[in-house]
Write a protein that holds these residues in place. Structure first.
Motif, mmCIF file in Angstrom:
data_model
loop_
_atom_site.group_PDB
_atom_site.id
_atom_site.type_symbol
_atom_site.label_atom_id
_atom_site.label_comp_id
_atom_site.label_asym_id
_atom_site.label_seq_id
_atom_site.Cartn_x
_atom_site.Cartn_y
_atom_site.Cartn_z
ATOM 1 N N TRP A 206 0.800 -1.228 0.000
ATOM 2 C CA TRP A 206 0.000 0.000 0.000
ATOM 3 C C TRP A 206 0.828 1.271 0.000
ATOM 4 C CZ3 TRP A 206 -0.875 -3.680 4.060
ATOM 5 C CH2 TRP A 206 -0.045 -3.504 5.174
ATOM 6 N N GLY A 207 2.099 1.192 0.393
ATOM 7 C CA GLY A 207 2.961 2.363 0.414
ATOM 8 C C GLY A 207 2.694 3.257 1.604
ATOM 9 N N ARG A 208 3.540 4.247 1.751
ATOM 10 C CA ARG A 208 3.424 5.163 2.887
ATOM 11 C C ARG A 208 2.330 6.192 2.617
ATOM 12 N NH1 ARG A 208 8.348 7.632 6.354
ATOM 13 N NH2 ARG A 208 7.199 9.187 7.554
ATOM 14 N N ASP A 209 1.499 6.447 3.627
ATOM 15 C CA ASP A 209 0.426 7.437 3.458
ATOM 16 C C ASP A 209 0.410 8.417 4.614
ATOM 17 O OD1 ASP A 209 -0.549 5.947 5.549
ATOM 18 O OD2 ASP A 209 -2.582 5.770 4.744
ATOM 19 N N ALA A 210 1.516 8.506 5.357
ATOM 20 C CA ALA A 210 1.552 9.388 6.520
ATOM 21 C C ALA A 210 2.768 10.287 6.467
ATOM 22 C CB ALA A 210 1.573 8.559 7.809
ATOM 23 N N GLU A 211 2.637 11.451 7.073
ATOM 24 C CA GLU A 211 3.765 12.364 7.183
ATOM 25 C C GLU A 211 4.794 11.792 8.163
ATOM 26 O OE1 GLU A 211 4.072 14.983 5.314
ATOM 27 O OE2 GLU A 211 2.097 14.656 4.412
ATOM 28 N N LYS A 212 5.953 12.398 8.187
ATOM 29 C CA LYS A 212 7.014 11.918 9.067
ATOM 30 C C LYS A 212 6.559 11.935 10.518
ATOM 31 C CE LYS A 212 11.896 12.552 10.230
ATOM 32 N NZ LYS A 212 13.138 13.319 9.976
ATOM 33 N N GLU A 213 5.889 13.010 10.926
ATOM 34 C CA GLU A 213 5.403 13.117 12.298
ATOM 35 C C GLU A 213 3.916 12.798 12.316
ATOM 36 O OE1 GLU A 213 6.719 16.248 15.280
ATOM 37 O OE2 GLU A 213 4.694 16.943 14.784
ATOM 38 N N ILE A 214 3.575 11.631 12.857
ATOM 39 C CA ILE A 214 2.198 11.164 12.832
ATOM 40 C C ILE A 214 1.430 11.628 14.060
ATOM 41 C CG2 ILE A 214 0.730 9.106 12.698
ATOM 42 C CD1 ILE A 214 3.169 7.655 11.540
ATOM 43 N N TRP A 215 2.127 11.647 15.202
ATOM 44 C CA TRP A 215 1.423 11.896 16.455
ATOM 45 C C TRP A 215 2.324 12.611 17.443
ATOM 46 C CZ3 TRP A 215 2.868 9.568 21.193
ATOM 47 C CH2 TRP A 215 1.999 9.803 22.267
ATOM 48 N N GLN A 216 1.769 13.603 18.086
ATOM 49 C CA GLN A 216 2.394 14.265 19.224
ATOM 50 C C GLN A 216 1.399 14.193 20.380
ATOM 51 O OE1 GLN A 216 5.259 15.828 20.044
ATOM 52 N NE2 GLN A 216 6.292 15.376 18.114
ATOM 53 N N PRO A 217 1.890 14.059 21.622
ATOM 54 C CA PRO A 217 0.958 13.995 22.756
ATOM 55 C C PRO A 217 -0.029 15.158 22.761
ATOM 56 C CG PRO A 217 3.174 13.435 23.468
ATOM 57 C CD PRO A 217 3.299 13.887 22.043
ATOM 58 N N TRP A 218 -1.270 14.851 23.071
ATOM 59 C CA TRP A 218 -2.339 15.841 23.028
ATOM 60 C C TRP A 218 -2.429 16.626 24.340
ATOM 61 C CZ3 TRP A 218 -6.914 12.302 21.078
ATOM 62 C CH2 TRP A 218 -6.651 11.899 19.763
ATOM 63 N N PRO A 219 -2.844 17.868 24.274
ATOM 64 C CA PRO A 219 -3.175 18.614 25.498
ATOM 65 C C PRO A 219 -4.511 18.127 26.039
ATOM 66 C CG PRO A 219 -3.654 19.947 23.577
ATOM 67 C CD PRO A 219 -2.990 18.706 23.069
ATOM 68 N N PRO A 220 -4.783 18.383 27.313
ATOM 69 C CA PRO A 220 -6.040 17.901 27.914
ATOM 70 C C PRO A 220 -7.301 18.334 27.170
ATOM 71 C CG PRO A 220 -4.529 18.581 29.636
ATOM 72 C CD PRO A 220 -3.887 18.975 28.334
ATOM 73 N N ALA A 221 -7.310 19.517 26.603
ATOM 74 C CA ALA A 221 -8.518 19.972 25.901
ATOM 75 C C ALA A 221 -8.854 19.053 24.732
ATOM 76 C CB ALA A 221 -8.327 21.405 25.413
ATOM 77 N N LYS A 222 -7.845 18.635 23.982
ATOM 78 C CA LYS A 222 -8.092 17.731 22.862
ATOM 79 C C LYS A 222 -8.451 16.337 23.361
ATOM 80 C CE LYS A 222 -6.266 16.131 18.449
ATOM 81 N NZ LYS A 222 -5.234 16.288 17.414
ATOM 82 N N GLN A 223 -7.789 15.901 24.413
ATOM 83 C CA GLN A 223 -8.132 14.609 25.003
ATOM 84 C C GLN A 223 -9.595 14.586 25.440
ATOM 85 O OE1 GLN A 223 -5.241 14.530 28.149
ATOM 86 N NE2 GLN A 223 -3.816 13.230 27.017
ATOM 87 N N ALA A 224 -10.039 15.666 26.073
ATOM 88 C CA ALA A 224 -11.416 15.738 26.567
ATOM 89 C C ALA A 224 -12.419 15.642 25.424
ATOM 90 C CB ALA A 224 -11.620 17.029 27.350
ATOM 91 N N SER A 225 -12.151 16.344 24.350
ATOM 92 C CA SER A 225 -13.059 16.329 23.205
ATOM 93 C C SER A 225 -13.149 14.936 22.602
ATOM 94 C CB SER A 225 -12.572 17.337 22.153
ATOM 95 O OG SER A 225 -13.400 17.298 21.012
ATOM 96 N N PHE A 226 -12.002 14.281 22.467
ATOM 97 C CA PHE A 226 -11.979 12.931 21.891
ATOM 98 C C PHE A 226 -12.681 11.946 22.820
ATOM 99 C CE2 PHE A 226 -10.301 8.913 20.457
ATOM 100 C CZ PHE A 226 -10.135 9.085 19.092
ATOM 101 N N PHE A 227 -12.428 12.077 24.109
ATOM 102 C CA PHE A 227 -13.050 11.177 25.085
ATOM 103 C C PHE A 227 -14.574 11.295 25.040
ATOM 104 C CE2 PHE A 227 -14.777 10.849 29.467
ATOM 105 C CZ PHE A 227 -14.619 9.480 29.638
#
Length: 362
Positions: A206-227
């Motif tokens: 399938w080949g690569r479909d992601a940028e070099k940096e895929i994930w950085q730890p989220w701040p609590p506000a983003k965690q809360a929204s996802f949760f």
């Protein structure tokens, strides 16, 4: 039925597992959810004669929605559950009389070609949770012979040619090695894991479909929204989840702390003193769920799917730390159990997580 011989790969803690109803009172596997009887178990129950046979079969009920038989429930628990939390069928007849589900839970067994199986335990069981989370050493994996007559309970891992093409066992092992690299913090291990998975995609069909940096730890506000979006999606209306949502709303009203402050708090209160517990949970889940081939998608996508579960867990831990009187060790166990139960027992969870990732919710 003659047992089939397998080569079993499993964490070494599995050998120490036994069902201990005093830890849970049967509240996890005998309360609230219905086990569907496999045909072999149903045949065994029909062969029991006399008064005991009548009593046993009186405890069965036909479930039209499942098109099969299950155990009758009284006050939301299996009628064969004893007061000590153990099974009266097993006590009287032995483990051979149990259904496949009752005999195997909390084990999760994956069947590979050439009679190879991988097996691990689910943290949703408190005895299993003790073995995994209270283990003071890194999880170690062993190869051993195993015989079983319950192959129908095993979940097929995949086609031999596909697994070989994906070099699955190499990448499963590489993921475990990274997650157990204690020269890095836990978030740094996840970042390295995702980076290597993205590079591995380049050699895949399938080949690569992601940028070099895929994930950085989220701040609590983003965690809360996802949760919030996650529990809404799986329609989780339990008291424990309502408590987390209430704490999240109160925190939001006061103002979430910045990401750097949250990281410092987690590092001090959780990652440093309880890092082995978190590591062993992650390694167990990576192995048990067959990462990086757990869900349909690239290796990098599987890595991100794994990382967002970490984000949910860290948010729950932050909520727990808002209570200055919290028992942190117990909070680690409870939040791990909450997450594992949603991922393992809420059938909508995989689709909800996938949908949130696709829409970049939060």
């Amino acid at each position: 039925m003659k047992p089939t011989e397998f080569t079993c790969i499993e964490p070494d803690y599995v050998k120490d597992f036994f069902c201990d109803g005093s830890k849970c009172g049967g509240s996890l596997c005998c309360y609230g959810w219905q086990q569907i009887l496999d045909e072999a178990a149903l045949t065994r129950y029909r062969k029991v004669t006399g008064v005991e046979g009548e009593r046993l079969r009186a405890g069965l009920v036909y479930l039209p929605e499942a098109e099969g038989f299950g155990f009758r429930h009284d006050h939301d628990h299996c009628v064969f559950l004893r007061e000590d939390g153990l099974c009266s069928l097993q006590k009287k007849y032995g483990a051979e009389m149990l259904t496949d589900v009752c005999a195997e839970y909390p084990r999760k067994t994956r069947l590979f070609p050439q009679c190879v199986v991988e097996r691990a335990l689910c943290v949703t069981c408190p005895v299993a949770a003790d073995l995994i989370l209270q283990n003071e050493k890194p999880l170690r994996f062993v190869h051993k012979p195993m015989k079983s007559t319950r192959m129908k309970y095993f979940q097929a891992a995949g086609d031999a040619d596909v697994l070989e093409q994906l070099d699955f066992f190499t990448w499963q092992g590489r993921g475990i090695a990274i997650l157990q690299n204690r020269n890095l913090s836990l978030p740094e291990r996840l970042q390295q894991l995702l980076a290597e998975l993205a590079e591995a995609d380049e050699a895949m069909p399938w080949g690569r479909d992601a940028e070099k940096e895929i994930w950085q730890p989220w701040p609590p506000a983003k965690q809360a929204s996802f949760f919030r979006a996650f529990v809404e999606g799986i329609e989780d209306h339990t008291d424990s989840t309502a408590s987390y949502l209430s704490a999240a709303a109160a925190w939001e009203q006061k103002g979430f702390m910045p990401g750097a402050e949250a990281t410092a708090l987690l590092k001090k209160e959780i990652w440093h003193p309880y890092g082995m517990m978190l590591e062993n949970y992650l390694v167990n889940e990576w192995f048990k769920e067959l990462y990086p081939c757990a869900v349909l998608g690239t290796f990098a996508y599987n890595g991100l799917y794994f990382a967002v579960q970490w984000e949910i867990w860290q948010f729950l831990l932050l909520l727990s730390l808002l209570d200055k009187q919290v028992d942190v060790l117990q909070a680690v166990r409870e939040t791990a159990g909450w997450l594992a139960s949603r991922l393992n027992h809420y059938t909508a969870a995989p689709d909800v997580l996938a949908g949130l990732l696709q829409t970049d919710k939060g």
